[in-house]
Design a protein around this motif. Structure first.
Motif, short mmCIF file in Angstrom:
data_model
loop_
_atom_site.label_atom_id
_atom_site.label_comp_id
_atom_site.label_asym_id
_atom_site.label_seq_id
_atom_site.Cartn_x
_atom_site.Cartn_y
_atom_site.Cartn_z
N ASP A 25 0.81 -1.22 0.00
CA ASP A 25 0.00 0.00 0.00
C ASP A 25 0.84 1.27 0.00
O ASP A 25 0.29 2.37 -0.14
N ARG A 26 2.15 1.14 0.15
CA ARG A 26 3.04 2.29 -0.01
C ARG A 26 3.32 2.57 -1.49
O ARG A 26 3.75 3.66 -1.85
N VAL A 27 3.12 1.57 -2.32
CA VAL A 27 3.47 1.70 -3.74
C VAL A 27 2.28 2.29 -4.49
O VAL A 27 1.22 1.68 -4.57
N ARG A 51 0.49 -11.50 -10.52
CA ARG A 51 -0.31 -12.59 -9.97
C ARG A 51 -0.34 -12.62 -8.45
O ARG A 51 -1.35 -13.03 -7.86
N GLU A 52 0.75 -12.22 -7.80
CA GLU A 52 0.86 -12.46 -6.37
C GLU A 52 0.93 -11.20 -5.51
O GLU A 52 0.25 -11.13 -4.48
N TRP A 53 1.76 -10.25 -5.91
CA TRP A 53 2.04 -9.16 -4.98
C TRP A 53 1.10 -7.97 -5.14
O TRP A 53 0.52 -7.49 -4.16
N LEU A 54 0.94 -7.46 -6.34
CA LEU A 54 0.10 -6.28 -6.53
C LEU A 54 -1.35 -6.50 -6.08
O LEU A 54 -1.96 -5.59 -5.50
N PRO A 55 -1.95 -7.67 -6.30
CA PRO A 55 -3.34 -7.86 -5.85
C PRO A 55 -3.52 -7.81 -4.34
O PRO A 55 -4.66 -7.74 -3.87
#
Length: 364
Positions: A25-27, A51-55
């Motif tokens: 949520d910092r990005v 697939r894993e981190w952004l979602p």
């Protein structure tokens, strides 16, 4: 063993990353450079991000890219982002040309690659996407570069190269930086640095595909994309001409991180600056950037000790099977970068591994 991925943080976020690691949520933004086949070394990293981190986060993400960077993000910004990225990869690696391809042939082949993962339905979804917002960097040609005829374009490029060697800001006489910007994003107004004005065009379903094709249309190698809906009339070209390794200045934001998965240990402002090793972006543009780069150790273990590039189409001309063997080896190795990123973030090890941006400049 690890050590495949290097991490560099700008001065305004270095302490934050060292204290709390990298929180999704910092990005708020991700940047993508031009560079053609060079992106293949980032595939494994792109895949885990999609697939894993952004979602895992709820913070809206602005995705700003030029040329192949914009194409990668066109996959990021689809509901089935991982599957779209895989369709892009498969079509991209399979592209093939005659021994002496014309600009029309290259535009046709790459247009087919683009349509393999961005069809009209996907374009509507990208334009309507609220959580991942696409921004496509292009340039509109001026004077001789507002044309399709190869001799005129060649003269225009020669003039632009000469002017750039003396005064990079003079490129505004040849190109108008034009960014097709997601209308719901607040960053649109920040993209103009005052020195090189930006024309913003609202991103719409009707202009997603032509803007993406224009963003990757290299003069002399491809045809321009003309008269894009919603934009001023003219010939539109590769956004990398002015923003090769995208470092568009943004107004400082409290606690904001700009993630930059990059493929090399150099940041080059514009395409014409590649032959000037001393040319770098203004350091103030990187104060909130977290740069992720394959390590020298990783690159050294690849075939030929390098990553793919556009010259591969000439090096392996008529030998697509050899090119594919090279590219596929790099693609397979790229999963090491994705795996290491997830380990760094989930374990918190990134707090110890991150280095100041000054260390990145010291590499060259």
């Amino acid at each position: 063993m690890g050590g495949w991925l290097d991490c560099y943080a700008g001065s305004k976020i270095l302490d934050m990353v060292r204290e709390e690691g990298l929180r999704r949520d910092r990005v708020h933004m991700v940047l993508g450079a031009a560079g053609g086949p060079k992106w293949l070394v980032l595939y494994g990293l792109d895949r885990v991000l999609c697939r894993e981190w952004l979602p895992t986060g709820k913070t809206p993400l602005d995705c700003l890219g030029a040329s192949i960077g914009a194409w990668r993000f066109a996959a990021y910004c689809q509901p089935d982002s991982g599957e779209a990225l895989d369709r892009f990869l498969e079509a991209y690696r399979r592209q093939s040309y005659s021994m002496a391809p014309t600009p029309a042939e290259v535009s046709r082949v790459l247009g087919g690659v683009l349509h393999s993962f961005v069809d009209p339905d996907a374009a509507r979804k990208i334009a309507a996407q609220e959580n991942r917002r696409l921004h496509i960097v292009t340039v509109r040609g001026r004077a001789l570069l507002n044309a399709e005829a190869t001799p005129l374009v060649g003269l225009g490029l020669a003039g632009a190269s000469l002017v750039n060697s003396v005064r990079p800001q003079g490129l505004r006489w040849f190109f108008e930086r034009t960014i097709f910007s997601h209308p719901q994003s607040p960053i649109g107004a920040e993209l103009d640095n005052g020195q090189w004005p930006v024309r913003r065009v609202p991103l719409e379903a009707r202009n997603v595909i032509p803007a993406l094709l224009a963003s990757g249309s290299i003069p002399l190698l491809m045809k321009p994309v003309e008269d894009i809906p919603g934009a001023p009339p003219g010939a539109y070209w590769d956004g990398g001409l002015t923003d090769y390794h995208v470092t568009v200045p943004l107004r400082p934001g409290s606690g904001r991180i700009i993630l930059y998965p990059h493929y090399t240990d150099r940041l080059v402002p514009g395409w014409f600056d590649k032959r000037f090793p001393g040319r770098r972006p203004d350091p103030s543009r990187l104060e909130e950037v977290l740069l992720l780069v394959p390590s020298r150790r990783f690159v050294d273990r690849l075939p030929y000790g390098r990553i793919p590039d556009r010259n591969d189409f000439w090096v392996f001309a008529g030998k697509d099977s050899q090119r594919l063997r090279f590219w596929d080896t790099v693609i397979a190795a790229s999963h090491l970068l994705g795996d290491e990123f997830m380990d760094l973030v989930l374990s918190g090890t990134i707090r110890r591994r991150v280095r100041p941006m000054e260390a990145f400049w010291a590499l060259r």
